[in-house]
Design an enzyme around this catalytic site. Structure first.
Site, PDB file in Angstrom:
ATOM      1  N   ASP A   3       0.891  -1.132   0.055  1.00  8.61           N
ATOM      2  CA  ASP A   3      -0.201   0.061   0.096  1.00  8.61           C
ATOM      3  C   ASP A   3       1.002   0.993   0.188  1.00  8.61           C
ATOM      4  O   ASP A   3       1.916   1.398   0.690  1.00  8.61           O
ATOM      5  CB  ASP A   3      -0.845  -0.057   1.347  1.00  8.61           C
ATOM      6  CG  ASP A   3      -2.230   0.625   1.061  1.00  8.61           C
ATOM      7  OD1 ASP A   3      -1.651   2.126   0.982  1.00  8.61           O
ATOM      8  OD2 ASP A   3      -3.511   0.408   1.179  1.00  8.61           O
TER       9      ASP A   3
ATOM     10  N   SER B  17      -7.154   4.043  -1.659  1.00  7.48           N
ATOM     11  CA  SER B  17      -6.543   3.184  -1.575  1.00  7.48           C
ATOM     12  C   SER B  17      -7.765   1.577  -1.645  1.00  7.48           C
ATOM     13  O   SER B  17      -8.389   0.964  -2.219  1.00  7.48           O
ATOM     14  CB  SER B  17      -6.405   2.300  -0.447  1.00  7.48           C
ATOM     15  OG  SER B  17      -4.585   3.268  -0.276  1.00  7.48           O
TER      16      SER B  17
ATOM     17  N   THR C 227      -8.377  -1.853   1.516  1.00  3.53           N
ATOM     18  CA  THR C 227      -7.390  -2.416  -0.143  1.00  3.53           C
ATOM     19  C   THR C 227      -7.862  -4.028   0.621  1.00  3.53           C
ATOM     20  O   THR C 227      -8.299  -4.309   0.158  1.00  3.53           O
ATOM     21  CB  THR C 227      -5.814  -2.228   0.424  1.00  3.53           C
ATOM     22  OG1 THR C 227      -5.351  -1.261   0.247  1.00  3.53           O
ATOM     23  CG2 THR C 227      -5.137  -3.240   0.125  1.00  3.53           C
TER      24      THR C 227
ATOM     25  N   PHE D 125      -4.895  -8.731  15.404  1.00  2.00           N
ATOM     26  CA  PHE D 125      -3.866  -8.748  16.241  1.00  2.00           C
ATOM     27  C   PHE D 125      -3.222  -7.503  17.026  1.00  2.00           C
ATOM     28  O   PHE D 125      -3.055  -7.692  18.300  1.00  2.00           O
ATOM     29  CB  PHE D 125      -2.251  -9.480  15.644  1.00  2.00           C
ATOM     30  CG  PHE D 125      -2.891 -10.939  15.587  1.00  2.00           C
ATOM     31  CD1 PHE D 125      -2.677 -11.742  15.685  1.00  2.00           C
ATOM     32  CD2 PHE D 125      -2.393 -10.640  13.300  1.00  2.00           C
ATOM     33  CE1 PHE D 125      -2.743 -13.448  15.413  1.00  2.00           C
ATOM     34  CE2 PHE D 125      -2.757 -11.962  13.377  1.00  2.00           C
ATOM     35  CZ  PHE D 125      -2.436 -12.908  14.101  1.00  2.00           C
TER      36      PHE D 125
ATOM     37  N   ASP E 169      -0.818   0.031  -4.808  1.00  2.00           N
ATOM     38  CA  ASP E 169      -2.344   0.841  -4.859  1.00  2.00           C
ATOM     39  C   ASP E 169      -2.177   1.941  -6.073  1.00  2.00           C
ATOM     40  O   ASP E 169      -3.118   2.651  -6.717  1.00  2.00           O
ATOM     41  CB  ASP E 169      -3.435   0.666  -4.284  1.00  2.00           C
ATOM     42  CG  ASP E 169      -2.339   0.708  -2.513  1.00  2.00           C
ATOM     43  OD1 ASP E 169      -1.201   1.056  -2.344  1.00  2.00           O
ATOM     44  OD2 ASP E 169      -3.332   0.931  -1.742  1.00  2.00           O
TER      45      ASP E 169
END
Length: 543
Positions: A80, A130, A193, A306, A396
């Site tokens: 990205d 994005s 994304t 996470f 992107d």
């Protein structure tokens, strides 16, 4: 869900035709079949998507490429914000860490045999975001800025405008074809994304219901986290029971969008706990929240969240005691699990924090996360068969990140410019030294020393003008480069990005191409569209 093998087929679409004829690939001329057959194979892709000029032009261009072989599997890596200047600087930094000058170094994906340039604009934006860019990559159709999974007929933030404009993504097609699917990101799984692989929305900001208007909810729109949970049912409702079993592996950040606001860190106003709901719907699956849990998983489905928001930067995750896994660890876990399906798989991997470091004006973290992506690509290449797996690495969009100033060969890429003709830093017209790397706009100079979290910049106001950095160690991770135009955050760049490809069908990515062509490179490298048509017919016949 049991996976069934189906023969290769040729799938042709006629709007309104509901009957299906399965024809062995290559047995007749495509055009003649289209003209002469009353009943043709129905593609699962809606006609308004397939008939879009964006779609047909890109499809034709890829069809003209001289390719060989068919891909059973596809792995798409997305850096990205990984523009060409970012790749160049990361290549040098990685080489210098090995004790070399750096310029001669190569990142793993720079060894791929096919390279192309990708035009990234959205239909309404010269410099893109994005959402619209990843939507183009995943659907074969360009769309507007700030949206994904819907075509350009929509109006941003207008729920009803998106109804009937939904696009089938490559992940959707892979699911319908009986392939296993995985999405890995260091950003939130609900961020633009990764979410563009499975969700459809007229606003990328609708990550949970608390970010939606009451009007949008009343009109039937749902937030992105809810769409993740409902992705299986969406395809089953559209194409029949058993058409999809949902995303098999999903790893990243964004836990807050799955949790009720009544729970610490949760954002959901509807008080739904989507993690608990996912576990109830997938009793054989595993939900994990740290790298210890990730290491222990041995079967699908797998959901890993996470962090509450985005995962930490690569430099932070590499610190002793960090419980967040590396991008390589997540990618290899996903790859190992997905490879258990003999029918093939799609794996989409995003290095999302390259973009965030650039927005913060911190080159060190942007380059570190780019190097981490390169390491993940290298790990995949060591664990796949290039004869049946197409691997593509791209971005992107770019950033307004510059590399300039005539530094001598081997000059520390994060350092001040020292020319080939001097041993002292080069000075500008005001008598001040400057760095090789900089930004055209952004928050500007910070000397945050050994701070690893680039987001520390947001605690201070943007700074303007040149600074005297004579006594500043610009190679430390907390240094933020100077910016010309002061803004609340650095912006994307509008120039082309690169694509690197290896494996069956890779040649379709050559040249200067529109971004939506990448979808067609992947789709035409496989038999997934035809597999999906045959499988939908098989499931229909069984009912």
């Amino acid at each position: 869900m049991m996976r069934v093998t189906y023969p290769a087929v040729l799938a042709l679409f006629v709007s309104g035709c509901m009957s299906i004829t399965v024809v062995e690939s290559g047995s007749v001329d495509d055009v003649q079949l289209a003209k002469s057959s009353i009943h043709v194979a129905a593609s699962p892709i809606p006609d308004y998507q397939r008939n879009s000029t964006w779609y047909t032009d890109a499809q034709a261009r890829v069809s003209r490429a001289k390719t060989s072989g068919k891909a059973k599997n596809v792995v798409l890596f997305l850096g990205d914000g990984m523009g060409i200047s970012t790749i160049t600087a990361a290549r040098i930094l990685a080489g210098q860490r090995e004790g070399n000058p750096g310029e001669e170094n190569r990142l793993s994906f720079e060894e791929f045999p096919v390279t192309g340039l990708v035009k990234t604009y959205n239909v309404d934006a010269q410099t893109p975001d994005s959402a619209g860019t990843m939507s183009a990559i995943m659907t074969g159709v360009k769309t507007k800025i700030g949206v994904f999974g819907v075509d350009e007929r929509i109006t941003q933030e207008d729920c009803q405008s998106g109804q009937g404009s939904e696009l089938l993504s490559l992940l959707d097609i892979a699911e319908l074809a009986g392939k296993s699917t995985g999405v890995v990101s260091t950003a939130r799984l609900t961020h633009a994304t990764p979410a563009a692989t499975y969700a459809k929305t007229v606003s990328r900001d609708w990550e949970d219901d608390g970010e939606m208007s009451d009007e949008a909810k009343a009109q039937g729109c749902t937030d992105i986290a809810t769409q993740f949970l409902a992705a299986e049912e969406r395809l089953n409702s559209q194409f029949g029971s058993g058409a999809s079993n949902g995303v098999d592996v999903a790893l990243g950040g964004g836990r807050r969008h799955f949790l009720p606001s009544s729970v610490e860190g949760g954002h959901r106003k509807d008080q739904r706990n989507l993690i608990n709901e996912w576990e109830s719907a997938n009793p054989e699956g595993s939900y994990v929240s740290d790298k210890t849990g990730l290491n222990a998983v041995s079967q699908m489905p797998l959901l890993g969240l996470f962090n509450g928001s985005h995962m930490a930067y690569a430099s932070e995750r590499a610190e002793p005691g960090s419980e967040q896994p590396t991008l390589t660890a997540m990618t290899l876990k996903a790859l190992t699990l997905l490879q258990g399906n003999d029918e093939g798989f799609l794996l989409v991997v995003e290095a999302g924090r390259i973009d965030h470091a650039h927005h913060a004006g911190n080159a060190a973290n942007a380059l570190n996360d780019t190097i981490e992506l390169s390491e993940a690509v290298a790990a995949v290449m060591q664990n796949i068969d290039s004869d049946d797996t197409l691997v593509m690495v791209t971005a992107d969009h770019s950033h307004v990140f510059t590399m300039a100033g005539y530094p001598r060969r081997g000059n520390p890429i994060l350092g001040k410019v020292i020319s080939p003709w001097s041993d002292e830093p080069t000075l500008d017209e005001d008598g001040l030294p400057y760095t090789t790397l900089g930004y055209m706009n952004g928050r500007g100079f910070r000397d945050h020393g050994d701070q690893l979290n680039a987001d520390s910049t947001y605690a201070e106001a943007p700074t303007t003008g040149r600074k005297d950095i004579s006594d500043v160690d610009t190679t430390r991770p907390g240094y933020h480069q100077e910016a010309l135009v002061p803004l609340s955050a650095e912006t994307h760049g509008g120039e082309d990005v690169a694509v690197y490809a290896n494996g069956p069908g890779a040649e379709g990515a050559m040249g200067a191409i529109e971004q939506n062509q990448l979808f067609h490179v992947m789709l035409q490298a496989t038999s997934w569209e035809a597999d999906a048509a045959a499988r939908i017919k098989e499931l229909s016949d069984q009912r």
